[in-house]
Design a protein around this motif. Sequence first.
Motif, PDB file in Angstrom:
ATOM      1  N   ALA A 192      12.129  60.517  53.727  1.00 34.62           N
ATOM      2  CA  ALA A 192      10.629  60.324  54.260  1.00 34.62           C
ATOM      3  C   ALA A 192      11.103  59.364  55.411  1.00 34.62           C
ATOM      4  O   ALA A 192      11.682  58.482  55.415  1.00 34.62           O
ATOM      5  N   ILE A 193      10.089  60.239  56.663  1.00 35.74           N
ATOM      6  CA  ILE A 193       9.791  59.883  57.654  1.00 35.74           C
ATOM      7  C   ILE A 193       9.165  58.618  57.698  1.00 35.74           C
ATOM      8  O   ILE A 193       7.655  59.354  57.791  1.00 35.74           O
ATOM      9  N   VAL A 194       8.697  57.289  57.501  1.00 34.79           N
ATOM     10  CA  VAL A 194       7.442  56.928  57.543  1.00 34.79           C
ATOM     11  C   VAL A 194       7.043  55.660  59.111  1.00 34.79           C
ATOM     12  O   VAL A 194       7.762  54.771  58.940  1.00 34.79           O
ATOM     13  N   GLU A 195       6.258  56.468  59.854  1.00 33.86           N
ATOM     14  CA  GLU A 195       5.693  55.933  61.018  1.00 33.86           C
ATOM     15  C   GLU A 195       4.516  55.231  61.262  1.00 33.86           C
ATOM     16  O   GLU A 195       3.466  55.338  59.822  1.00 33.86           O
ATOM     17  N   ARG A 196       4.533  53.800  61.473  1.00 32.94           N
ATOM     18  CA  ARG A 196       4.070  53.010  61.020  1.00 32.94           C
ATOM     19  C   ARG A 196       3.327  52.136  62.677  1.00 32.94           C
ATOM     20  O   ARG A 196       4.974  51.338  63.177  1.00 32.94           O
ATOM     21  N   ALA A 197       2.341  52.522  63.699  1.00 30.97           N
ATOM     22  CA  ALA A 197       2.185  52.313  64.585  1.00 30.97           C
ATOM     23  C   ALA A 197       3.047  52.670  65.810  1.00 30.97           C
ATOM     24  O   ALA A 197       3.666  53.261  65.738  1.00 30.97           O
ATOM     25  N   ALA A 198       4.147  52.081  66.032  1.00 26.06           N
ATOM     26  CA  ALA A 198       5.186  52.306  67.030  1.00 26.06           C
ATOM     27  C   ALA A 198       6.337  51.794  66.000  1.00 26.06           C
ATOM     28  O   ALA A 198       7.782  52.007  66.884  1.00 26.06           O
ATOM     29  N   ASP A 199       6.330  51.419  64.736  1.00 27.15           N
ATOM     30  CA  ASP A 199       7.579  51.444  64.384  1.00 27.15           C
ATOM     31  C   ASP A 199       8.352  52.644  63.560  1.00 27.15           C
ATOM     32  O   ASP A 199       6.752  53.099  62.830  1.00 27.15           O
ATOM     33  N   ALA A 200       9.190  52.649  62.489  1.00 27.43           N
ATOM     34  CA  ALA A 200       9.179  53.758  61.863  1.00 27.43           C
ATOM     35  C   ALA A 200      10.667  53.472  60.852  1.00 27.43           C
ATOM     36  O   ALA A 200      11.453  52.519  61.462  1.00 27.43           O
ATOM     37  N   ARG A 201      10.479  54.110  59.557  1.00 20.82           N
ATOM     38  CA  ARG A 201      11.177  54.081  58.759  1.00 20.82           C
ATOM     39  C   ARG A 201      12.282  55.067  58.164  1.00 20.82           C
ATOM     40  O   ARG A 201      11.441  55.686  57.661  1.00 20.82           O
ATOM     41  N   LEU A 202      13.508  55.372  57.449  1.00 17.02           N
ATOM     42  CA  LEU A 202      14.161  56.168  57.014  1.00 17.02           C
ATOM     43  C   LEU A 202      13.504  55.877  55.547  1.00 17.02           C
ATOM     44  O   LEU A 202      14.776  54.675  55.183  1.00 17.02           O
ATOM     45  N   GLU A 203      13.094  56.657  54.069  1.00 19.49           N
ATOM     46  CA  GLU A 203      12.782  55.561  53.123  1.00 19.49           C
ATOM     47  C   GLU A 203      13.221  56.870  52.386  1.00 19.49           C
ATOM     48  O   GLU A 203      12.804  58.125  52.154  1.00 19.49           O
ATOM     49  N   LEU A 204      14.244  56.632  51.033  1.00 21.14           N
ATOM     50  CA  LEU A 204      14.980  57.599  50.265  1.00 21.14           C
ATOM     51  C   LEU A 204      13.575  58.606  49.497  1.00 21.14           C
ATOM     52  O   LEU A 204      13.479  57.323  48.482  1.00 21.14           O
ATOM     53  N   VAL A 205      14.465  59.957  49.789  1.00 21.33           N
ATOM     54  CA  VAL A 205      13.597  60.075  48.463  1.00 21.33           C
ATOM     55  C   VAL A 205      14.231  60.822  47.483  1.00 21.33           C
ATOM     56  O   VAL A 205      13.925  60.918  46.397  1.00 21.33           O
ATOM     57  N   GLN A 206      15.066  61.525  47.870  1.00 18.65           N
ATOM     58  CA  GLN A 206      16.080  62.299  46.454  1.00 18.65           C
ATOM     59  C   GLN A 206      17.807  62.153  47.013  1.00 18.65           C
ATOM     60  O   GLN A 206      17.806  62.244  48.337  1.00 18.65           O
ATOM     61  N   THR A 207      18.218  62.255  46.303  1.00 21.64           N
ATOM     62  CA  THR A 207      19.942  62.620  46.809  1.00 21.64           C
ATOM     63  C   THR A 207      20.056  63.980  46.555  1.00 21.64           C
ATOM     64  O   THR A 207      20.197  63.801  44.898  1.00 21.64           O
ATOM     65  N   VAL A 208      20.162  65.267  46.273  1.00 17.62           N
ATOM     66  CA  VAL A 208      21.256  66.388  45.745  1.00 17.62           C
ATOM     67  C   VAL A 208      22.510  66.438  45.702  1.00 17.62           C
ATOM     68  O   VAL A 208      23.208  66.065  46.272  1.00 17.62           O
ATOM     69  N   ARG A 209      23.406  67.164  44.725  1.00 20.15           N
ATOM     70  CA  ARG A 209      24.818  66.765  44.756  1.00 20.15           C
ATOM     71  C   ARG A 209      25.322  67.909  44.927  1.00 20.15           C
ATOM     72  O   ARG A 209      24.367  69.216  44.520  1.00 20.15           O
ATOM     73  N   VAL A 210      26.334  68.893  45.905  1.00 23.21           N
ATOM     74  CA  VAL A 210      26.551  69.870  45.880  1.00 23.21           C
ATOM     75  C   VAL A 210      28.141  69.646  45.070  1.00 23.21           C
ATOM     76  O   VAL A 210      28.690  68.980  44.200  1.00 23.21           O
ATOM     77  N   GLU A 211      28.878  71.527  44.169  1.00 23.16           N
ATOM     78  CA  GLU A 211      30.008  71.271  43.688  1.00 23.16           C
ATOM     79  C   GLU A 211      30.918  70.814  44.362  1.00 23.16           C
ATOM     80  O   GLU A 211      31.481  70.471  46.053  1.00 23.16           O
ATOM     81  N   PRO A 212      32.080  69.543  43.582  1.00 21.14           N
ATOM     82  CA  PRO A 212      33.463  69.093  44.372  1.00 21.14           C
ATOM     83  C   PRO A 212      33.643  69.916  45.267  1.00 21.14           C
ATOM     84  O   PRO A 212      34.050  71.112  44.629  1.00 21.14           O
ATOM     85  N   GLY A 213      33.860  69.014  45.968  1.00 15.22           N
ATOM     86  CA  GLY A 213      35.248  70.010  47.545  1.00 15.22           C
ATOM     87  C   GLY A 213      34.689  70.488  48.062  1.00 15.22           C
ATOM     88  O   GLY A 213      34.860  71.644  49.169  1.00 15.22           O
ATOM     89  N   PHE A 214      32.581  70.378  48.269  1.00 16.59           N
ATOM     90  CA  PHE A 214      31.910  71.220  48.696  1.00 16.59           C
ATOM     91  C   PHE A 214      32.175  71.154  50.787  1.00 16.59           C
ATOM     92  O   PHE A 214      32.086  72.257  51.213  1.00 16.59           O
TER      93      PHE A 214
END
Length: 377
Positions: A166-188
């Motif tokens: 999530a791109i969380v903006e507060r005033a002139a600041d912003a942070r990236l906050e993890l929502v989810q990590t998904v996996r693809v096939e090994p070796g993809f």
Amino acid sequence: MSAPTPASFFAIVSNAADGDLAVFRVDASTGRIECIARHPAGEAVMPMALSADGSVLHAATRAAKRTIVTYSVDSRTGGLTRLRTTSIASSLAYLSLTPSGAWLLGASYGEHSVSLYRAVDVHAHAHVEPVQVIDGIEHAHSIVASADGRFAYVASLGSDTVSCYAIVERAADARLELVQTVRVEPGFGPRHLRFSPDGETLYVSSEFRATVAVFARDAETGTLTARSIAPRAPALAHLHDGRARPLAAGSAGAQVDPSTLVWAADIQLTPDGRFVFVAERTTSRLIGYRVTDHGTLEYAGYTDTETQPRGFRIDSGGRFLIACGEQSTHVAVYAIDAGSGALAMLSRCEGGRGANWIEIIPQTQPTPCTTSAEPTH
């Protein structure tokens, strides 16, 4: 009533070996391409990020001197005016902008990280530090923001994952906050990311197989659900799955002939969402996929292109594909068949060395001057 004349456009290509940006004009009535200017940028200039309105271009250099070079863009002439060269600490394999243009997103393959920069700082200062760095993303290869600017998606080639922040903006600041990590096939080996026109699907290219993973995307939460993986292209049947590069000396990978391995790069979609293309560098081919009625991908064919194609682009009208090659000094224009997705070369033009990234800017027409009648007294 005659049909409107299709808009011509400019293609900007970063040439890593020459350290410059080449500007080409493509005539939309014929597909003819011509180089109109070369602009020094810096040694090993590679990824570029264009603002949503096409007025500002950022380019990152990846040599010993790492910078972000900012240009203003004249969409009438294709002219670039350098505004600022800003030094940064990271070597960025990927650079993108949020839709508002307020934030620059960078992915560092060698440093296994992604970073967030305030664009106004990049425009104003000779050196900037990111407002946030997220480490531990093995061989981070790309980061792109959703059209509403609420989420950023990261491809980690080394861990076979795609993450949503999530791109969380507060005033002139912003942070990236993890929502989810998904996996693809090994070796993809997930490399680059593209959204469908409606934003409901995320396509992920495989560097190691030149296939595409398809994810359904929830626009409200940003979360991804695996849908399918495209079939392996028959045109690449003679190649083995690729590996992370460079192949380290003394490693098992270093004993393998690179010419026998798949080495895919960029992924692009036609604006109508009907066709997906992937660049494969070992064979110097563009691999085409057709989006089925069920949302899966089926192989649609291949086209030989410039040697070792790293980057390519499709114009906003979906009529032309522009391709360059890291081992070619030419840039090529192809017509895209609207029914089959087949590519037909229209023209080629001398470009630069180490061509690797392309951005497209529609050409706007000058505003006609109007004169008013002299007032009568």
